[in-house]
Scaffold this motif. Structure first.
Motif, PDB file in Angstrom:
ATOM      1  N   TRP A   1     -15.284 -18.264  25.279  1.00  0.00           N
ATOM      2  CA  TRP A   1     -14.093 -18.601  26.054  1.00  0.00           C
ATOM      3  C   TRP A   1     -14.135 -17.924  27.423  1.00  0.00           C
ATOM      4  O   TRP A   1     -14.907 -16.993  27.647  1.00  0.00           O
TER       5      TRP A   1
ATOM      6  N   PHE B   1     -13.540 -32.058  33.390  1.00  0.00           N
ATOM      7  CA  PHE B   1     -12.108 -32.090  33.086  1.00  0.00           C
ATOM      8  C   PHE B   1     -11.357 -32.409  34.372  1.00  0.00           C
ATOM      9  O   PHE B   1     -11.794 -32.043  35.473  1.00  0.00           O
TER      10      PHE B   1
ATOM     11  N   THR C   1      -4.313 -25.401  30.467  1.00  0.00           N
ATOM     12  CA  THR C   1      -3.790 -24.749  31.678  1.00  0.00           C
ATOM     13  C   THR C   1      -2.398 -24.194  31.406  1.00  0.00           C
ATOM     14  O   THR C   1      -1.635 -24.730  30.599  1.00  0.00           O
TER      15      THR C   1
ATOM     16  N   LEU D   1     -12.860 -30.445  37.376  1.00  0.00           N
ATOM     17  CA  LEU D   1     -13.606 -29.255  36.956  1.00  0.00           C
ATOM     18  C   LEU D   1     -14.951 -29.652  36.371  1.00  0.00           C
ATOM     19  O   LEU D   1     -15.045 -30.589  35.565  1.00  0.00           O
TER      20      LEU D   1
ATOM     21  N   GLU E   1     -11.492 -17.410  31.295  1.00  0.00           N
ATOM     22  CA  GLU E   1     -10.202 -17.588  31.960  1.00  0.00           C
ATOM     23  C   GLU E   1     -10.375 -17.381  33.460  1.00  0.00           C
ATOM     24  O   GLU E   1     -11.129 -16.514  33.896  1.00  0.00           O
TER      25      GLU E   1
ATOM     26  N   VAL F   1     -18.483 -22.486  36.988  1.00  0.00           N
ATOM     27  CA  VAL F   1     -17.491 -23.550  37.166  1.00  0.00           C
ATOM     28  C   VAL F   1     -17.445 -23.966  38.623  1.00  0.00           C
ATOM     29  O   VAL F   1     -17.147 -23.149  39.503  1.00  0.00           O
TER      30      VAL F   1
ATOM     31  N   VAL G   1      -6.391 -21.269  34.073  1.00  0.00           N
ATOM     32  CA  VAL G   1      -7.186 -22.229  33.301  1.00  0.00           C
ATOM     33  C   VAL G   1      -7.956 -21.474  32.228  1.00  0.00           C
ATOM     34  O   VAL G   1      -8.561 -20.437  32.500  1.00  0.00           O
ATOM     35  N   ASN G   2      -7.901 -21.971  31.006  1.00  0.00           N
ATOM     36  CA  ASN G   2      -8.668 -21.393  29.903  1.00  0.00           C
ATOM     37  C   ASN G   2      -9.637 -22.437  29.367  1.00  0.00           C
ATOM     38  O   ASN G   2      -9.275 -23.601  29.185  1.00  0.00           O
ATOM     39  N   LEU G   3     -10.855 -21.997  29.127  1.00  0.00           N
ATOM     40  CA  LEU G   3     -11.881 -22.847  28.532  1.00  0.00           C
ATOM     41  C   LEU G   3     -12.354 -22.234  27.230  1.00  0.00           C
ATOM     42  O   LEU G   3     -12.509 -21.016  27.125  1.00  0.00           O
TER      43      LEU G   3
ATOM     44  N   THR H   1     -13.202 -27.355  25.286  1.00  0.00           N
ATOM     45  CA  THR H   1     -11.821 -27.755  25.520  1.00  0.00           C
ATOM     46  C   THR H   1     -11.213 -26.925  26.640  1.00  0.00           C
ATOM     47  O   THR H   1     -11.707 -25.842  26.968  1.00  0.00           O
ATOM     48  N   MET H   2     -10.123 -27.435  27.208  1.00  0.00           N
ATOM     49  CA  MET H   2      -9.476 -26.765  28.331  1.00  0.00           C
ATOM     50  C   MET H   2      -7.969 -26.774  28.138  1.00  0.00           C
ATOM     51  O   MET H   2      -7.398 -27.709  27.572  1.00  0.00           O
TER      52      MET H   2
ATOM     53  N   TRP I   1     -15.255 -23.011  23.918  1.00  0.00           N
ATOM     54  CA  TRP I   1     -16.370 -23.819  23.442  1.00  0.00           C
ATOM     55  C   TRP I   1     -16.930 -23.204  22.177  1.00  0.00           C
ATOM     56  O   TRP I   1     -16.751 -22.028  21.895  1.00  0.00           O
TER      57      TRP I   1
END
Length: 228
Positions: A193, A224, A133, A206, A195, A159, A138-140, A130-131, A142
């Protein structure tokens, strides 16, 4: 008999095409078969929709290749994917071009961002990523609880992104894990995660994916899109 057959019967040519059929001599007898592509020869050649699309794909891939060279020299995604997936009959660069042929325009710009592939390979991609902003950050996140050989805890997150203002150019950002009182750390699969920041003021596409710590294998990418 039609005079056009005279050179064939005299042994001056090995075959002729007449009315969509190819005629040839075999064991002293005249044989014929349906011409596979009679529209390809001589005055019959026409620019069909399929040929126009193939020409566009080829030209677009050649232009696009000049914009992705730096990224893929640093990350040998296609070279490793070509090897690990057992692709034969072409070079790894031809393989990359074939995979993305339908996603590029004549000028090398990406026209289908969602189906464009930034990475392929033998490593697994987490089934849920998931993402979010916040401003230009931007934070991911998983989660991957699978205990499989194609998912190592030390796999690094990569990325690649594309700005709509520059749809032919692939750019790369290095995701980090920021913990209070500690230096920034590279984002790994086990961390769950990451950032990073982007310039903002544009629409972004992305393509996050994972790679081994020694850059010897990669996973397919997630996708994304968002606008700051």
């Amino acid at each position: 008999m039609d005079a056009r057959f005279a050179p064939l019967l005299a042994g001056q040519v090995d075959r002729i095409r007449v009315g969509g059929y190819t005629f040839f001599m075999q064991n002293g007898k005249l044989r014929c078969c349906l011409s596979k592509r009679p529209e390809c020869s001589g005055d019959n050649w026409v620019m069909t929709e399929g040929r126009a699309r193939s020409t566009t794909n080829f030209s677009g891939n050649r232009v696009h290749a000049t914009h992705v060279k730096d990224v893929y020299e640093e990350l040998p995604v296609w070279k490793c994917g070509f090897r690990d997936l057992g692709i034969t009959g072409m070079s790894y660069d031809n393989f990359r071009q074939r995979v993305n042929a339908g996603c590029l325009g004549l000028d090398g710009k990406i026209t289908d961002f969602r189906h464009f592939k930034a990475s392929v390979g033998r490593l697994s991609l987490p089934p849920v990523m998931t993402m979010m902003t916040s401003g230009s950050t931007v934070n991911l996140w998983w989660k991957d609880d699978r205990n499989v050989p194609t998912a190592r805890p030390t796999d690094l997150l990569h990325v690649i992104f594309v700005q709509e203002l520059y749809p032919a150019s692939l750019q790369r950002v290095v995701p980090l894990v920021l913990l209070p009182g500690n230096p920034p750390l590279a984002s790994i699969r086990a961390g769950g995660w990451a950032e990073f920041t982007l310039p903002g003021g544009d629409a972004y596409h992305l393509y996050p994916f994972f790679g081994t710590a020694d850059n010897d294998g990669f996973s397919p990418n997630e996708y994304f899109d968002f606008r700051f």
